[in-house]
Motif scaffolding. Sequence first.
Motif, mmCIF file in Angstrom:
data_model
loop_
_atom_site.group_PDB
_atom_site.id
_atom_site.type_symbol
_atom_site.label_atom_id
_atom_site.label_comp_id
_atom_site.label_asym_id
_atom_site.label_seq_id
_atom_site.Cartn_x
_atom_site.Cartn_y
_atom_site.Cartn_z
ATOM 1 N N HIS A 29 2.634 5.264 12.081
ATOM 2 C CA HIS A 29 1.738 4.464 11.537
ATOM 3 C C HIS A 29 0.343 4.495 12.185
ATOM 4 O O HIS A 29 -0.724 4.524 11.411
ATOM 5 C CB HIS A 29 2.008 3.112 11.341
ATOM 6 N N ASP A 75 -3.116 -2.225 8.289
ATOM 7 C CA ASP A 75 -3.003 -2.415 6.997
ATOM 8 C C ASP A 75 -1.703 -1.770 6.101
ATOM 9 O O ASP A 75 -1.896 -1.326 5.010
ATOM 10 C CB ASP A 75 -4.370 -1.821 6.325
ATOM 11 N N LEU A 76 -0.572 -2.131 6.424
ATOM 12 C CA LEU A 76 0.718 -1.757 6.265
ATOM 13 C C LEU A 76 0.860 -2.350 4.941
ATOM 14 O O LEU A 76 0.695 -3.606 4.591
ATOM 15 C CB LEU A 76 1.767 -1.945 7.053
ATOM 16 N N ASN A 77 1.819 -1.628 3.957
ATOM 17 C CA ASN A 77 2.077 -2.322 2.511
ATOM 18 C C ASN A 77 3.417 -3.204 3.141
ATOM 19 O O ASN A 77 4.011 -3.128 4.070
ATOM 20 C CB ASN A 77 2.315 -1.529 1.685
ATOM 21 N N ASP A 78 3.970 -3.842 2.033
ATOM 22 C CA ASP A 78 5.226 -4.796 2.255
ATOM 23 C C ASP A 78 6.496 -3.843 2.694
ATOM 24 O O ASP A 78 7.146 -4.486 3.832
ATOM 25 C CB ASP A 78 5.506 -5.449 0.885
ATOM 26 N N SER A 79 6.510 -2.707 2.181
ATOM 27 C CA SER A 79 7.780 -1.892 2.537
ATOM 28 C C SER A 79 7.530 -1.424 4.150
ATOM 29 O O SER A 79 8.592 -1.501 4.800
ATOM 30 C CB SER A 79 7.764 -0.777 1.605
ATOM 31 N N ASP A 80 6.526 -1.075 4.348
ATOM 32 C CA ASP A 80 6.258 -0.648 5.755
ATOM 33 C C ASP A 80 6.372 -1.682 6.750
ATOM 34 O O ASP A 80 6.844 -1.600 7.835
ATOM 35 C CB ASP A 80 4.846 0.133 6.031
ATOM 36 N N ARG A 81 5.856 -3.018 6.249
ATOM 37 C CA ARG A 81 5.979 -4.060 7.252
ATOM 38 C C ARG A 81 7.275 -4.427 7.672
ATOM 39 O O ARG A 81 7.970 -4.530 8.528
ATOM 40 C CB ARG A 81 5.131 -5.219 6.553
#
Length: 842
Positions: A29, A75-81
Amino acid sequence: MGRPVPSDASRRGTDDVQGAVFGGLLRRHRREAGLSQEKLAELAGLSVDAIAALERGRRRAPRAHTLRLLADALDLNDSDRAQLAAAARKEAQVSRPPMRRPPVPPTELIGRTTELTATTRLVGQRITRLLTLTGPGGVGKTRLTLAVTGEVADKFADGVCWVPLAALTDPADVVPAVAASLGLHPLKGTRLVDVIAGRIGRSTMLLVFDNCSHVVATVGQICAALLEACPNLSILASSRELLRVPGESVYVVPSLGLPHDPDQLESSAAVKLFVERATARGYDPTGELDQVARVVRRLEGMPLAIELAAARTNVMTTEELADELEMSFGILAGGSPTASPRQQSMYGAIEWSHDLLTPAERDMFARLSIFVGGWTLSAAATVMSGQTEPGPSERAEALDLISRLVDKSLIRVTRRRGVARYYMLAVIREFAADRLRAGGRTDETAERHARYYLGLAEEAESQLRGPEQGEWLDRLQSEVHNLRAAMTWSLRTEAIDEALRMAGALWLFCYLRGHYAEGSQWLERALALADTVPPETMAGLSRACAKANLGAGMMAFLQCEYDAATGRLETALQQYKELGDAAGTAMVLQRLGGVARERGDYSAAEDLNCESYDLYESLGDRAGMAWAHNHLGFVAWLRGDLEVGARRCRRARDGFRAIGDSEGLAWSLISLGAIAQYGGELEQAEDLFQESLALSQRLGYREGVAWSLNQLGIIERRRGVTERAVHLLDESLAEHRDLGDRWRSASVLEELAAVAQQRGRSEYAAFLLGAADGVREVIQAPVPKIEEADYAATRAAVEQSLDRRAFRTAWSAGRAAPLAAVAEGYPPPGTAPSPDRSRDPL
């Protein structure tokens, strides 16, 4: 301008070690975001060291707050989080004490497809929570057990723990062996089975017991208790005998498949095993598979029997071997008439190998069974000859006989650090021990064994404070199973002289390598044995009694049993004075000074150590004088007199360097580092603690490691680097707690409370302060004077942050929590602390 150029290990092109799943994901990431480690650290408000440690797997299982900071910075999206959080949870188990992993099998598994499918289904699908692999010795239970654990490991989120029992001789050692495999160490006065159950808790774990037969009753009791207390635990055991525990499922391990069709001999697992083992010995039997089939049929497909037979191909053809087996295997029926055919075949196979030995080889083979966990040439020569110091001819004869037994695959050899060690497989050792008993030589051989290890212990004792300290500690550690067996024999036969001398000689080893509870047990049992004989009988053992009392007092002191320690040490002091032994008297005075120091009586501690110094000075004992300076410096800085402490500890450091005492040097560096730290010289302090940490780790000196980590954690707290402080203090707490050092555990808990308050976790800080207070109340030891200011500031800040009710609730919860559970994280409102909660203290 192009993308930022990474300045970290990512430029090396190897993705570093790729050790941790979380670390690899974080690195990916960061690269996708075009960030260097420095930039990510800046955006997340973390240190570059923390980012590097997470990516390289040196630090695992980051806390929830750290995860949020990283995810926001990237600045990760929900899926990556969610994916990043899942990886962190998966690695959370790494923060627990390391468990013993199953050993790596030395060879490929041959055959066993049906058996592996059936057993992995039973264990992996949780059709049963307790599966026992049973069958006669040599059928391959351990090898199948290893294969099963490899197949089902990914089904158990919290890991597989391997508990080897073959080296144990006393059923009482089983529970400590389980604890050690789980990364725990027995604490005096605790019910260890409950501690083990608390460690496992609700973890989804597979516990594997290997070679249970000789301690089957004890293992059965432990399994029953753990299965009842730990709802997600599964157990796999290998044993000749059933455990007879409610809910137990049994799988009988069969022999290897025998050849039936002459056109498909090579497909038989038994034939494959023989061919592989014979080839490894330098003999290729692939053109003689019909004769191989004769051999394996005669051996009924028993793996160990096949391996023993294949070993003979170094001197016989396969046809000769088959003919010999046909003629001599009438003896295969020589086992117990009530035993199964397979048991008779296994016994006969080993007996056949035994019958091929010369009388001298047979005698050596039987006597070597007395060793537990292996032996050296010197040990074997002593046991064989009965001489305390075997000469060149005896050593040469022992070496020759061992070499012949190695060639005949009855003994195996390992080489490490320039030293060869020998050992027998468990089933072969059992057979050899039967031969020893049948010959009526067990008692004589056990006495020779015990006397050899008594001599080793006493020889090592004189080397444990000099330049060869590390080498001798490693040597004793490699012989720990034999030392235990020798102590067991001495106590069982009431050999008072040997028991007292060996226990007294080993207390320093037990201290330096962290065997506090075991060393204490040896010493107390030896002293109890001495109390049963008339005083006139003990006249010649007064010096041994004094040393044993000194050691017992030291072990009690290390576990913060101060009253017991004082009683033993005062007895030793009187005995040494009656003997006119000034050096012994001086050492006891130092230990009594240690008790006074931890109880906060600094004046008494100083007086005792000054008296000790005067005695050592009168003797011209440089080592003793260096230790006296060290203890006096320790007392000085603990009570806040940093200048006097620094002067004393520098003299101690110089003295220890001159005589090559690594333990003493580590201690003087720790004290000088603490003095610099409390004096505000953080960089100087860090350098000293890093040096003491490296030295202690090389020496295997666990107390030095724990202290160094503790003080490094304090430095990071003062710098405001709270994440690294938590990591260091957590490691220190785990080490002190496992050793049984509750005095330092309390101080580390108070430091963790200070960090928690800095991070806005006031309730958790109150919980930790309460836990520390509970420990101090039990051991009756106050906060050290040098730590009082920090403690008062932390407590005041916590009390100011919480209303009175919230503070008292958290404080009381901490006081009620067992020490083993405290570091597992503050529980949510309305629940009690639980040892099986995920460790997320801050």
